[in-house]
Design a protein around this motif. Sequence first.
Motif, PDB file in Angstrom:
ATOM      1  N   VAL A 160       7.419  -2.269  -5.654  1.00 52.22           N
ATOM      2  CA  VAL A 160       8.558  -3.035  -5.562  1.00 52.22           C
ATOM      3  C   VAL A 160       9.225  -3.061  -7.224  1.00 52.22           C
ATOM      4  CG1 VAL A 160       9.514  -5.596  -5.627  1.00 52.22           C
ATOM      5  CG2 VAL A 160       7.670  -4.690  -3.867  1.00 52.22           C
ATOM      6  N   HIS A 161       8.374  -2.922  -8.145  1.00 57.56           N
ATOM      7  CA  HIS A 161       8.826  -2.932  -9.579  1.00 57.56           C
ATOM      8  C   HIS A 161       9.077  -1.768  -9.905  1.00 57.56           C
ATOM      9  CE1 HIS A 161       7.759  -7.341 -10.691  1.00 57.56           C
ATOM     10  NE2 HIS A 161       6.863  -7.161  -9.445  1.00 57.56           N
ATOM     11  N   THR A 162      10.016  -0.888  -9.104  1.00 54.46           N
ATOM     12  CA  THR A 162      10.281   0.218  -9.715  1.00 54.46           C
ATOM     13  C   THR A 162      11.590   0.584  -8.948  1.00 54.46           C
ATOM     14  OG1 THR A 162       9.709   2.788  -9.937  1.00 54.46           O
ATOM     15  CG2 THR A 162       8.771   1.570  -8.090  1.00 54.46           C
ATOM     16  N   ASP A 163      12.520   1.416  -9.725  1.00 52.03           N
ATOM     17  CA  ASP A 163      13.789   1.836  -8.930  1.00 52.03           C
ATOM     18  C   ASP A 163      13.545   3.123  -8.117  1.00 52.03           C
ATOM     19  OD1 ASP A 163      13.380   3.391 -11.200  1.00 52.03           O
ATOM     20  OD2 ASP A 163      15.225   3.791 -11.767  1.00 52.03           O
ATOM     21  N   VAL A 181       2.887   9.675  -0.596  1.00 54.36           N
ATOM     22  CA  VAL A 181       2.172   8.632  -0.129  1.00 54.36           C
ATOM     23  C   VAL A 181       1.390   8.533   1.001  1.00 54.36           C
ATOM     24  CG1 VAL A 181       2.920   6.052   0.278  1.00 54.36           C
ATOM     25  CG2 VAL A 181       3.919   7.189  -1.619  1.00 54.36           C
ATOM     26  N   CYS A 182       2.152   9.200   2.003  1.00 54.41           N
ATOM     27  CA  CYS A 182       1.215   9.208   3.499  1.00 54.41           C
ATOM     28  C   CYS A 182       0.114  10.008   3.168  1.00 54.41           C
ATOM     29  CB  CYS A 182       2.472   9.963   4.399  1.00 54.41           C
ATOM     30  SG  CYS A 182       3.741   9.239   4.500  1.00 54.41           S
ATOM     31  N   PHE A 183       0.173  11.325   2.671  1.00 50.35           N
ATOM     32  CA  PHE A 183      -1.405  12.134   2.713  1.00 50.35           C
ATOM     33  C   PHE A 183      -2.295  11.524   1.814  1.00 50.35           C
ATOM     34  CE2 PHE A 183       1.389  16.121   3.146  1.00 50.35           C
ATOM     35  CZ  PHE A 183       1.676  15.826   4.567  1.00 50.35           C
ATOM     36  N   ALA A 184      -2.255  10.362   1.069  1.00 53.22           N
ATOM     37  CA  ALA A 184      -3.395   9.878   0.392  1.00 53.22           C
ATOM     38  C   ALA A 184      -4.128   8.972   1.269  1.00 53.22           C
ATOM     39  CB  ALA A 184      -2.507   8.419  -0.527  1.00 53.22           C
ATOM     40  N   SER A 198       0.859  -1.277  -0.091  1.00 51.52           N
ATOM     41  CA  SER A 198      -0.299  -0.069   0.087  1.00 51.52           C
ATOM     42  C   SER A 198       1.020   1.300  -0.009  1.00 51.52           C
ATOM     43  CB  SER A 198      -1.063   0.029   1.209  1.00 51.52           C
ATOM     44  OG  SER A 198      -1.700  -1.185   1.060  1.00 51.52           O
ATOM     45  N   CYS A 199       2.209   1.088   0.550  1.00 53.69           N
ATOM     46  CA  CYS A 199       3.179   2.210   0.395  1.00 53.69           C
ATOM     47  C   CYS A 199       4.252   2.015  -0.402  1.00 53.69           C
ATOM     48  CB  CYS A 199       3.579   2.557   1.641  1.00 53.69           C
ATOM     49  SG  CYS A 199       2.046   2.967   3.105  1.00 53.69           S
ATOM     50  N   ARG A 210      10.243   5.887   0.008  1.00 56.95           N
ATOM     51  CA  ARG A 210      11.788   5.854   0.499  1.00 56.95           C
ATOM     52  C   ARG A 210      12.484   7.351   0.148  1.00 56.95           C
ATOM     53  NH1 ARG A 210      13.658   0.987   2.209  1.00 56.95           N
ATOM     54  NH2 ARG A 210      15.842   1.595   1.595  1.00 56.95           N
ATOM     55  N   ASP A 211      11.648   8.127  -0.450  1.00 58.65           N
ATOM     56  CA  ASP A 211      12.246   9.189  -1.039  1.00 58.65           C
ATOM     57  C   ASP A 211      11.960  10.400  -0.035  1.00 58.65           C
ATOM     58  OD1 ASP A 211      13.157  11.840  -2.238  1.00 58.65           O
ATOM     59  OD2 ASP A 211      12.506  11.141  -4.049  1.00 58.65           O
ATOM     60  N   LYS A 212      12.718  11.083   0.627  1.00 59.28           N
ATOM     61  CA  LYS A 212      12.175  12.332   1.670  1.00 59.28           C
ATOM     62  C   LYS A 212      11.403  13.394   0.793  1.00 59.28           C
ATOM     63  CE  LYS A 212      15.102  13.379   4.731  1.00 59.28           C
ATOM     64  NZ  LYS A 212      16.335  14.577   5.430  1.00 59.28           N
TER      65      LYS A 212
END
Length: 326
Positions: free
Chosen positions: A151-154, A167-170, A147-148, A159-161
């Motif tokens: 995996v299939h992306t670099d 993601v969190c505000f969704a 949900s957060c 994990r990006d500040k």
Amino acid sequence: MISSRTAYALALCVSAFFLSTAYAAEKGDDDLILRGDAQCTSCHDDADDSKPTMLELRPSVLAIGKTRHGVTADGRTPTCTDCHGESESHLNHKGSGKPPKPDLWFGKNTDTPALLRNESCLSCHQGGKHINWQSSVHANSDVACTSCHKVHTDHDKVRDKKAQTEVCFACHKEQRVQVNRPSHHPVLEGKVACTSCHDVHNDNPKTLIKSSTNDTCYSCHMEKRGPFVHSHQPVTEDCAICHNPHGTTSPNLLKSRPPFLCQSCHDGLSHHGAAASLPQGPGSGQFQTVGRACLNCHTNIHGSNSTQNSADGTAGGYVQSQSLRR
């Protein structure tokens, strides 16, 4: 006659050639990234995005080769079936229509329970900071790892500040509103991230990185820790009594402006002069407290080592010392 050093280098090259040949034979010519992925990549590849099986895959499954989950030199690297299950009905599907979903499906509209999806991740990511995930707030709210995380992306946004707030505000929409208020931590500016204060993998009721709100705040605001000769009880109890860390319309992240914030605990009738409010008529109190903020005098509200007026047990302990005021 070749030298021993040249002969040694030649032997290394020959050994590397045979090792790479043996690995290629073991891996299989049809495998694109992971060992044994040919049965999946025969359909899920980048060759034809118009295939029914590819329309809902963004980013492409082959992008996993750019991530840690696609490092073939690491023996811990999973295969497709390690995460998605054996999925025999999916693999054995014949025809031009869409095949059944894999045993474990991580898409947006998946019907795979969050518990099963998380078990797939926890089969590897079990220890360390994930050890208390099962008792965390997110796990008990049926939030899946995917949900957060992607995996299939670099570029995993969480994990990006600078991008993780999206993601969190969704889900945390109230906090989205608060960080856009005039007084806020520099989250939108990219200097502070949600994970600077929160760790969603632990069992803390507030998902904080420390055991309490104060300890979390002190990790940056160390000058407020003390100990002080005169301690302000709300400060030592919980910073959130006076502050809203996500954002407010009052300065310094205060929940409301002084004196109204202070008077939510301190009865104005017990003040030396009049309550810090509007005047009630002629001779209705000392002018220092009329329409003024408490912090005009009590400048060190988080705690003070001043001895000013401390003998009579008054709140003068939070007043800046006489020598400093001069």
